[in-house]
Scaffold this active site. Structure first.
Site, PDB file in Angstrom:
ATOM      1  N   SER A 239     -51.160 -43.449 -49.839  1.00 42.77           N
ATOM      2  CA  SER A 239     -50.602 -43.456 -48.412  1.00 42.77           C
ATOM      3  C   SER A 239     -49.554 -44.086 -48.759  1.00 42.77           C
ATOM      4  O   SER A 239     -49.509 -44.645 -49.733  1.00 42.77           O
ATOM      5  CB  SER A 239     -51.217 -43.983 -47.303  1.00 42.77           C
ATOM      6  OG  SER A 239     -51.050 -45.144 -47.123  1.00 42.77           O
ATOM      7  N   LYS A 240     -48.499 -44.133 -48.061  1.00 47.63           N
ATOM      8  CA  LYS A 240     -47.408 -44.602 -47.836  1.00 47.63           C
ATOM      9  C   LYS A 240     -47.394 -46.119 -48.471  1.00 47.63           C
ATOM     10  O   LYS A 240     -46.465 -46.920 -48.784  1.00 47.63           O
ATOM     11  CB  LYS A 240     -46.406 -44.435 -46.795  1.00 47.63           C
ATOM     12  CG  LYS A 240     -45.743 -43.388 -46.881  1.00 47.63           C
ATOM     13  CD  LYS A 240     -44.490 -43.207 -45.750  1.00 47.63           C
ATOM     14  CE  LYS A 240     -44.186 -41.564 -44.749  1.00 47.63           C
ATOM     15  NZ  LYS A 240     -44.371 -41.169 -43.892  1.00 47.63           N
ATOM     16  N   ARG A 241     -48.229 -46.725 -47.839  1.00 45.33           N
ATOM     17  CA  ARG A 241     -48.830 -47.725 -48.193  1.00 45.33           C
ATOM     18  C   ARG A 241     -48.577 -49.031 -49.272  1.00 45.33           C
ATOM     19  O   ARG A 241     -48.922 -49.931 -49.448  1.00 45.33           O
ATOM     20  CB  ARG A 241     -49.731 -48.685 -47.187  1.00 45.33           C
ATOM     21  CG  ARG A 241     -49.254 -49.399 -45.659  1.00 45.33           C
ATOM     22  CD  ARG A 241     -50.667 -49.559 -44.489  1.00 45.33           C
ATOM     23  NE  ARG A 241     -50.855 -48.386 -44.151  1.00 45.33           N
ATOM     24  CZ  ARG A 241     -52.326 -48.269 -44.368  1.00 45.33           C
ATOM     25  NH1 ARG A 241     -53.158 -49.563 -45.055  1.00 45.33           N
ATOM     26  NH2 ARG A 241     -52.769 -46.820 -43.575  1.00 45.33           N
ATOM     27  N   GLY A 243     -47.276 -47.608 -51.803  1.00 46.39           N
ATOM     28  CA  GLY A 243     -46.351 -47.135 -52.718  1.00 46.39           C
ATOM     29  C   GLY A 243     -45.309 -46.331 -51.984  1.00 46.39           C
ATOM     30  O   GLY A 243     -46.116 -45.229 -50.791  1.00 46.39           O
TER      31      GLY A 243
END
Ligand code: GLU
Length: 462
Positions: A239-241, A243
């Site tokens: 997920s965006k968290r 990278g």
């Protein structure tokens, strides 16, 4: 001929996971002298935008992944889909369902209360009565009621789905006439001649539905390869968290296409324990049969390592070209070769390289306090002045060795250790204690700029 495709839905940007399956599809087509096609799946008017489609096309341009022929946009193809929907209706393979939203949710609630699987109950499958008034029907396909549907998958082997467990007569056209995803994917892949579909295994559960469509329309099935997802270090879906997931963010961060593509090809595919693959090698060696069966782990250290490798091994002219993105025009810089030679093994990204270059090319406007304290002793100003005098008196100063010889001379004449000149000179030239070899730095700056920086420091620090 092998024909593959990438079929993104333009809901935002090109996703890193999408790019990986696109790369696999691209490589496999190239390896077989086949075709790699691009189709934009923009039928969901509420969620898709033209800008997002354009962003995906731009990302492909940046990466240099060329697709064959024109890009196909599903939004241009309503007539084609309508024709096949009509054909299915005419042949009795699909039917109109007049169930209202309320009836559907009622059915759902009853099924849930009875702890049954929630599904359409087929009530209009063989309906020949008078349709209720005021309801625009959806169109459902007649899916098999029993038996199994086997997805013959190149990665997962044969995956069998029990018709009664997974299929109901799913909707192929909404009440407004718009076709649904599983219908159009199958139609387009068939009409485009796509015979090898490589995509994420998040689509595996759609595949039996698409097989129903293929069979109803008499199309030949492609080979499927469902690629396991990319996971983070905790084993969860990326997920965006964890990278950046937007491909263009990697460009912003200063990664090159070759590093990014090399990084991605190894996420879920391997060839022995080889890590570094040029584009040519990838094309030669990639085979979807070697796609790993388990999820791959995303690890930015690996990307940094690859990126550093590619920067270190890039030609200086290629690097100079990349640096133009950072407002650095080095093509005419006469010391470009020395500059990039000393810096290219110090940077993990082009962005970092740009910072290092700028640090050398910009005349210091201040001096790091700690560095000054450490480097400047009572005799430092005298040493710098002596060195300046030597530089001014020298005619032939071009290469690092020329400057090195002058430093040696001052050390010898003044009977001092090398640190006595090296430390203050470093602060004078670069404003701080770190950085590459000073003889190279001076060769890059040239005589005039070197003298200027020394005299600036002498004035500021006397
Ligand atoms: N449009 C789908 C998506 O972006 C992909 C469809 C496919 O590869 O079959 O997830």
């Amino acid at each position: 001929m092998v024909v593959t495709r990438f079929a993104p839905s333009p809901t935002g940007y090109l996703h890193i996971g999408g790019l990986r399956t696109a790369l696999f599809s691209y490589l496999w087509a190239k390896k077989n002298n086949g075709k790699f096609l691009l189709r934009i799946e923009d039928t969901d008017k509420a969620r898709n935008s033209h800008e997002a489609a354009e962003a995906i096309v731009q990302a492909f341009k940046w990466l240099g992944l060329e697709h064959e022929g024109e890009i196909l946009y599903q939004s241009d193809r309503d007539e084609i889909y309508a024709k096949y929907i009509k054909q299915l209706l005419d042949e009795g393979k699909a039917y109109k369902c007049y169930m209202s939203k309320e009836e559907l949710s009622e059915l759902r609630e009853t099924q849930m209360a009875n702890k049954e699987r929630t599904m359409y109950d087929g009530r209009y499958r063989d309906f020949d009565g008078t349709p209720p008034e005021g309801v625009e029907p959806v169109i459902r396909i007649k899916a098999p009621l029993s038996g199994e549907i086997i997805v013959r998958d190149g990665v997962k082997g044969n995956v069998s789905f029990q018709a009664k467990d997974i299929l109901d007569d799913f909707v192929i056209a909404r009440a407004d006439g718009s076709p649904t995803y599983n219908l159009v994917v199958a139609i387009d892949d068939a009409l485009m001649g796509v015979n090898e579909v490589i995509r994420g295994d998040d689509h595996l559960s759609n595949t039996p539905k698409q097989i129903v469509v293929y069979e109803a329309l008499g199309f030949e099935l492609p080979k499927f390869y469902h690629v396991p997802m990319i996971h983070n270090s905790e084993g969860k879906k990326l997920s965006k968290r964890d990278g950046a997931t937007d491909v263009m963010a990697y460009k912003e961060m200063g990664y090159t296409p070759e590093a990014l593509l090399n990084f991605l090809v190894r996420l879920g595919w391997s060839y022995g324990d080889q890590e570094i693959f040029s584009m040519e090698e990838m094309q030669e060696l990639f085979n979807p049969k070697d796609i790993n069966k388990s999820a791959s782990i995303y690890n930015t250290d690996k990307l940094d390592w690859l990126s550093a490798h590619y920067i270190k091994n890039a030609s200086n002219s290629a690097l100079a070209e990349l640096l133009t993105e950072y407002d650095l025009v080095l093509t005419s810089h006469d010391k470009k070769e020395i500059l990039l030679d000393i810096l290219k093994d110090r940077a993990k990204t082009v962005k970092e390289l740009a910072v290092l270059v700028k640090e050398i090319l910009a005349t210091p406007t201040s001096y790091d306090e700690k560095a000054v304290k450490k480097a400047f002793k009572e005799d430092s100003i005298a040493v710098l002045n002596a060195f300046s005098a030597e530089i001014s008196a020298s005619e032939e100063l071009h290469l690092p060795v020329d400057y090195h010889a002058l430093m040696e001379k001052v050390v010898h004449d003044m009977e001092i250790g090398f640190g006595k000149i090296g430390n203050p000179l470093r602060v004078a030239l670069l404003g701080k204690m770190s950085g590459p070899g000073l003889d190279s730095v001076m060769a890059i700056l040239g005589k005039k700029e070197t003298l200027l920086r020394i005299s600036n420091a002498v004035t500021a620090l006397s």
